[in-house]
Design an enzyme around this catalytic site. Sequence first.
Site, PDB file in Angstrom:
ATOM      1  CB  THR A  17      25.926 -53.469  32.732  1.00 32.61           C
ATOM      2  OG1 THR A  17      26.168 -54.969  32.310  1.00 32.61           O
ATOM      3  CG2 THR A  17      25.930 -53.402  34.348  1.00 32.61           C
ATOM      4  CG  LEU A  54      35.237 -58.516  34.482  1.00 33.70           C
ATOM      5  CD1 LEU A  54      35.270 -59.706  33.293  1.00 33.70           C
ATOM      6  CD2 LEU A  54      34.798 -57.257  33.578  1.00 33.70           C
ATOM      7  NE  ARG A  94      31.702 -48.224  32.038  1.00 35.13           N
ATOM      8  CZ  ARG A  94      31.531 -49.472  31.799  1.00 35.13           C
ATOM      9  NH1 ARG A  94      32.364 -50.063  31.386  1.00 35.13           N
ATOM     10  NH2 ARG A  94      30.071 -49.872  31.832  1.00 35.13           N
ATOM     11  CG  ASP A 103      38.420 -52.551  25.715  1.00 40.39           C
ATOM     12  OD1 ASP A 103      38.750 -52.437  24.641  1.00 40.39           O
ATOM     13  OD2 ASP A 103      37.320 -52.987  26.102  1.00 40.39           O
ATOM     14  CD  GLU A 128      34.995 -45.527  26.477  1.00 45.53           C
ATOM     15  OE1 GLU A 128      36.019 -46.059  26.498  1.00 45.53           O
ATOM     16  OE2 GLU A 128      33.936 -46.023  26.197  1.00 45.53           O
ATOM     17  CG  HIS A 159      34.170 -49.365  25.453  1.00 38.04           C
ATOM     18  ND1 HIS A 159      33.659 -48.528  26.071  1.00 38.04           N
ATOM     19  CD2 HIS A 159      33.457 -50.626  26.102  1.00 38.04           C
ATOM     20  CE1 HIS A 159      33.086 -48.983  27.389  1.00 38.04           C
ATOM     21  NE2 HIS A 159      33.008 -50.237  27.047  1.00 38.04           N
ATOM     22  CB  ALA A 179      36.805 -56.023  26.680  1.00 32.49           C
ATOM     23  CD1 TRP A 180      31.892 -53.687  24.909  1.00 32.37           C
ATOM     24  CD2 TRP A 180      29.917 -54.846  24.500  1.00 32.37           C
ATOM     25  NE1 TRP A 180      31.343 -53.092  23.965  1.00 32.37           N
ATOM     26  CE2 TRP A 180      30.211 -53.742  23.488  1.00 32.37           C
ATOM     27  CE3 TRP A 180      28.880 -55.858  24.413  1.00 32.37           C
ATOM     28  CZ2 TRP A 180      29.116 -53.423  22.664  1.00 32.37           C
ATOM     29  CZ3 TRP A 180      27.964 -55.371  23.445  1.00 32.37           C
ATOM     30  CH2 TRP A 180      28.025 -54.189  22.708  1.00 32.37           C
TER      31      TRP A 180
END
Length: 312
Positions: free
Chosen positions: A74, A158, A232, A256, A261, A284, A286-287
């Site tokens: 995204t 979300l 974020r 998360d 990162e 990171h 979760a997606w």
Amino acid sequence: MRAVILDLDTMGADISLDPLKECGVELVQWSATSAEQVKERIAGAEIVITNKVPISAEVIKEAPALSLICVLATGTNNIDMQAAEAAGIPVRNVTAYGTPSISQHTFGLIIALANRLKQVDREMAAGAWQRSATIFAFLHPMTQLAGKQLTIVGSGELGRAVAKLAEAFDMQVVFTARPGNNDDTRPPLQDVLPDTDVLSLHCPLTEATRGLINADNLTLLKPGALLVNCARGGVINETDALAALRSGHLGGLAVDVLPEEPPRGGHPLLEALNEDLNLLVTPHMAWGTQEARQRVIELTSENIKIHLDGCE
């Protein structure tokens, strides 16, 4: 037409590229690409597909064949959008691909904090149940979510998906005003924090949201409240949140995301994972269900098809 994927490894090995191949493009795949390799690898390509590899103004300037940039995410902060616009090159990202995945992970973190699963698991591994005088062992206080207030920052797709899960647990959901939007009629964050049992963040990182949760407003939270950040890194001041957790004012903290990162230089939250705290840090992820990652590929193929149709 030639399309180049620059960082396929970021999507995992268990996805199918068939949707991209069916677009009718010549597909060139690279597992990973350094900034120094970008120019060479996209030379002569009409379509560039990237997840996190930066596409700079210099790269765009020196790629005369380039007609489309596709982002497997995204966020488009790794693309020089101004340079792309000046060159007449559209940038197409993907949205709403991971809503079920991210909302599931968010609520999994909420449940894990409420039941202190990490701390219980550690004590079980150390033989706590075997030493119990009764058939059960109450190792840490648990929080019943039913009837508790979940405050959500971010009311997009979300945030609404997380709210739907919360309602299934009979929680009371409150959305706060969007930081930086003076026309928002919803209650401001500071007004709802004193009644908040669980605070979940689902807003973008902007100048208005950077450090949104900090030492000042953490003190406004109800003692024992749980804080979850799947938005974020940097939306919360992680150092302040860790201090509130150590003091006992914050009942649980799960993130998360981190400001850097991967966190090559470490991070205070990572260093605190071995402490006896109700603290969870996930990378990171979760997606990252297979279904969500496959959906990214499908949506990207749709972006390419629309582009190709416009080129006919």
